[in-house]
Design a protein around this motif. Structure first.
Motif, PDB file in Angstrom:
ATOM      1  N   TYR A 113     -16.645  33.768 -59.062  1.00 45.15           N
ATOM      2  CA  TYR A 113     -16.735  34.716 -57.942  1.00 45.15           C
ATOM      3  C   TYR A 113     -15.478  35.572 -57.778  1.00 45.15           C
ATOM      4  N   GLY A 114     -14.508  35.450 -58.696  1.00 40.73           N
ATOM      5  CA  GLY A 114     -13.246  36.184 -58.544  1.00 40.73           C
ATOM      6  C   GLY A 114     -12.720  36.695 -59.864  1.00 40.73           C
ATOM      7  N   THR A 115     -11.550  36.221 -60.267  1.00 41.11           N
ATOM      8  CA  THR A 115     -10.885  36.751 -61.451  1.00 41.11           C
ATOM      9  C   THR A 115     -11.558  36.351 -62.759  1.00 41.11           C
ATOM     10  N   LEU A 116     -12.572  35.488 -62.712  1.00 42.52           N
ATOM     11  CA  LEU A 116     -13.328  35.137 -63.918  1.00 42.52           C
ATOM     12  C   LEU A 116     -14.570  36.009 -64.099  1.00 42.52           C
ATOM     13  N   LEU A 117     -14.880  36.859 -63.131  1.00 41.80           N
ATOM     14  CA  LEU A 117     -16.031  37.763 -63.241  1.00 41.80           C
ATOM     15  C   LEU A 117     -15.847  38.717 -64.417  1.00 41.80           C
ATOM     16  N   SER A 118     -16.943  39.219 -64.953  1.00 43.70           N
ATOM     17  CA  SER A 118     -16.847  40.196 -66.041  1.00 43.70           C
ATOM     18  C   SER A 118     -16.010  41.385 -65.579  1.00 43.70           C
ATOM     19  N   GLY A 119     -15.109  41.827 -66.452  1.00 38.18           N
ATOM     20  CA  GLY A 119     -14.229  42.944 -66.134  1.00 38.18           C
ATOM     21  C   GLY A 119     -12.974  42.565 -65.371  1.00 38.18           C
ATOM     22  N   GLU A 120     -12.856  41.324 -64.971  1.00 39.96           N
ATOM     23  CA  GLU A 120     -11.684  40.858 -64.225  1.00 39.96           C
ATOM     24  C   GLU A 120     -10.683  40.214 -65.194  1.00 39.96           C
TER      25      GLU A 120
END
Length: 129
Positions: free
Chosen positions: A13-20
């Protein structure tokens, strides 16, 4: 990821999302698709990343990935499980049970709540301040 390996579904839900920035750790994982928690959580702004806590009234937006044991171990290291975040099984709205990284509530005192339940939207709005 080989089918012979044990797999785990993980909600991010945060920095592991695609593009993050930390999405690189999910390279090779199978994207199951978008996911949303039941309205029983709170998403907090922890500065450079969000923190999910149980016991709220928000539905949190994210993505679900299927990862193997090695990738799960790498995610555990990133998230500091179990000393910082705690990997916990949660039920998603209409998508069954998955693992998610939750932060204990005592670490979230005075941290702002992300009312939208969406880290990306919050970051965009925060840049406009």
């Amino acid at each position: 990821m080989t089918r012979a390996s044990t797999s785990t579904r993980v909600f991010v839900y945060g920095t592991l999302l695609s593009g993050e920035p930390n999405h690189r750790l999910l390279r090779g994982a199978r994207l199951i698709g978008p996911g949303r928690t039941r309205p029983r959580f709170t998403l907090h702004d922890y500065g450079p990343f969000p923190a999910l806590a149980s016991g709220g009234k928000h539905s949190i937006k994210g993505e679900v990935y299927e990862v193997d044991a090695l990738m799960l171990a790498a995610l555990d290291r990133l998230e500091g499980h179990p000393r910082f975040y705690e990997r916990t099984p949660i039920a998603l709205d209409g998508a069954g049970c998955v693992e998610a990284y939750l932060l204990p509530k005592e670490r979230l005192a005075d941290r702002p709540i992300i009312e939208s339940g969406c880290w990306r939207r919050h970051r965009k709005e925060r840049k406009q301040w």
